[in-house]
Design a protein around this motif. Sequence first.
Motif, short mmCIF file in Angstrom:
data_model
loop_
_atom_site.label_atom_id
_atom_site.label_comp_id
_atom_site.label_asym_id
_atom_site.label_seq_id
_atom_site.Cartn_x
_atom_site.Cartn_y
_atom_site.Cartn_z
N THR A 107 0.83 -1.21 0.00
CA THR A 107 0.00 0.00 0.00
C THR A 107 0.86 1.25 0.00
N MET A 108 1.85 1.30 0.90
CA MET A 108 2.68 2.50 0.99
C MET A 108 3.59 2.64 -0.23
N ALA A 134 5.30 5.35 -5.11
CA ALA A 134 5.71 5.27 -6.52
C ALA A 134 4.79 6.14 -7.38
N MET A 135 3.51 6.15 -7.05
CA MET A 135 2.56 6.98 -7.81
C MET A 135 2.91 8.47 -7.70
N CYS A 136 3.37 8.88 -6.52
CA CYS A 136 3.75 10.30 -6.33
C CYS A 136 4.84 10.69 -7.34
N VAL A 196 -2.25 10.51 -1.93
CA VAL A 196 -3.27 11.53 -1.68
C VAL A 196 -2.85 12.50 -0.57
N MET A 197 -2.38 11.96 0.54
CA MET A 197 -2.10 12.81 1.71
C MET A 197 -0.95 13.75 1.42
N ARG A 198 -1.10 15.02 1.83
CA ARG A 198 -0.12 16.04 1.46
C ARG A 198 1.15 16.01 2.32
N LEU A 199 1.03 15.54 3.55
CA LEU A 199 2.18 15.67 4.47
C LEU A 199 3.31 14.70 4.16
N LEU A 200 4.53 15.19 4.31
CA LEU A 200 5.71 14.33 4.26
C LEU A 200 6.62 14.75 5.42
N GLY A 259 4.62 17.18 -4.93
CA GLY A 259 3.35 17.75 -4.45
C GLY A 259 3.08 17.61 -2.98
N LYS A 260 4.13 17.31 -2.21
CA LYS A 260 3.92 17.15 -0.77
C LYS A 260 4.21 18.44 -0.02
#
Length: 707
Positions: A313-314, A319-321, A447-451, A475-476
């Motif tokens: 999942t992660m 990879a999609m990011c 989806v989630m913005r935070l890194l 995009g994070k």
Amino acid sequence: MAEQPSNDANVVTLRNESDVAVVTIDNPPVNALRHAVRAGLAACFDKAEADAAIKAVVVACAGRTFVAGADITEFGKPPVSPILAEVCKIVEGMSKPVVAAIHGTALGGGLELALACHYRVSDAGARMGLPEVKLGILPGAGGTQLLPRAIGPEEAVRMIVTGEMIGAKKALALGLIDAIVDGDLTQGAVAFARKLVTEKKPLRRLRDQEDKLAATRKDPKKFDEIAASLTARLRGLRAPVACVESVRNSFTLPVDEGMEREREIFRELVTGDQSKAQRYIFFAEREASKVADMPAGVKPRDVKRAAVIGAGTMGGGIAMCFASAGIPVTVIETSDEALQRGLGIIRKNYEASAKRGAFSMEDAEKRIGLMTGTIDFNAVKDADFVIEAVFEEMDIKKDVFGRLDKIAKPDAILATNTSYLDVNVIAQSTMRQGSVLGTHFFSPANVMRLLEIVRGKATAPDVLATAVAVGRKIGKVPAIVGVCHGFVGNRMLRARSIEAERMLIEGALPQDVDGAIVEFGFPMGPFAMSDLAGIDVGARARKALGVRAEIADAIADLGRYGQKTGRGFYIYNPGSRTPQPDPEVEAIIVAASKKNGITRRTIDKKEIVERLIFPMINEGAQILEEGIAQRPSDIDVIWVYGYGWPIWRGGPMFYADQIGLPYIRDRLAEYAKRANDPRLEPGTMLNRLADQKATFASLTDSKKTVA
Ligand code: CAA
């Protein structure tokens, strides 16, 4: 803003290209409309109007972008004339055609300035939007009245309520701009203006254009439907509702009344608490990726290709990011079966987004085309940035890093995607500890913005700078944190979980606790969140720490792992994600109270909220004291972008400052006494600041005021 031109007199200049005046705004970095710019514009337009030799005017910008909006640092301070609405009136009222020449991004007041012009042209890469809603306000210089007149109320309400930008091609199709210019933009705009003069085109003032309003005036059903869907899940946000109201005024009121009402609503919102919090987060987000002690001149390393180890999942989400940001990425798994499963899910996710209209199917294919799947670990040798996203267990991670060290390029960056583990220990399994750091993505990672970028004790400055640059590129919202168990977000979450569990034993039920915090503005409460994340995950994390949570562990022991098993703290009907209270869980909770000799009592919502949030604030203060977070506002960014903290409440540390640290300190002391639990005792920093009647904000000397 970082760079300010030394001479305010030069922020707006006028030059005549024969019979066309070119008014140029030069106010780096984003040409925000601070007072000097507004005054300069008013002066230049007056001059162009008075000059009989001038037949048309072009407004253009120097630097990387057209005007990106009002100067947000001026909000909340008394407005100084000319305000933007006055400048727009001057522009609109010109007796000669005015053409906006847009490049980069025309945002907020920038787009409003363009809407006040009689015509608009842009280059092919330009983007336009009214993102004011994200700052808790609405466009206050005519945007809600003029955009509907340019593109119709339905498209306008969508743009204004979401705050999203559209590109030049779409803007042209909708009628927001009149032409896309190839080659030199300013020269193209000058030629366009000259043609208007030669062809004796009318001064097209949007305020007088009513044709795009006619259909909606006759039947507003479609508008109402769009507005209702855009405002269906606001969680307490006021600005989107105000935006809808104001756009609706565009077709129900005469234009001057609509403008006046827009201005009134703007004033109400800009002086309110929600906008103050949202403006604070705007600047906090940008601060969070700055490394306080970064030596001058450090440059990020070049990242042309990434590799992600693990297609779960992660790993898949990460990879999609990269693929979505146009960076080729290799996905490495240990078995072909796991690899194909992971790649299949990625494809499904992309196709679902394309079907929803997020991008075209062709774009989806392009992104998928940037991914290479393999079970050959040696493939990491081509990557500049490697992210390990394998099982959250120290021995496994150490083994992966030992192998990476032998194969990866000498200057590759090696990142571990961990939620809790010690990045320094992981780094020690390599001979290049300076190149190792943590990248804590949040699920779903695409989806989630935070890194959270975890800086190890040996992480080199350019490695950190690269991680920040890559984070922004994909995009994070990057926030730098130090090494400790759970870093910033999960460490504070743990403080909240302990108290949530304690309240169950004292008398609350999961739905009481979750209900109170949802009413506060979170999208879901701690128990619904556990069910979503998997109760087994929390149970494993506690086991690793050698701690127990009586009720959560009892529920996990029954194999009730949450949504994935259809039961957890709640029960889920097949195929549904809606939590339903479960009598079996209530029985477990009541039995636990009895076993602990506790007479159950009703806990009111105020107490529930305080007991969930104040321990987090206390932990946040401790995190600051230890230097794990660089600034209080970083903690706020982490909670807003990673954990669903309502943005209009500005994050836990900002919220703490609003309600006052002495109150929080005293309540915590009281709760600690009642529970006989020293973990709830106010810590050193909270005590110190409360004694001084100071705020968390006072710890950082931010020049970005949101007064
Ligand atoms: N006012 C003041 N400062 C601003 C600003 C603004 N409108 N927009 C950006 N900045 C500052 C940032 O704080 C940052 O400062 P530091 O370098 O000191 O951190 C700097 O400009 C560069 O910004 P970014 O790091 O965000 O640069 P980017 O290239 O990634 O993005 C951007 C550029 C897309 C323009 C982005 O900055 C952005 O979205 N800005 C805000 C746009 C906006 O919200 N406009 C509406 C303003 S409200 C309005 O206009 C109301 C009205 O009706 C009059």
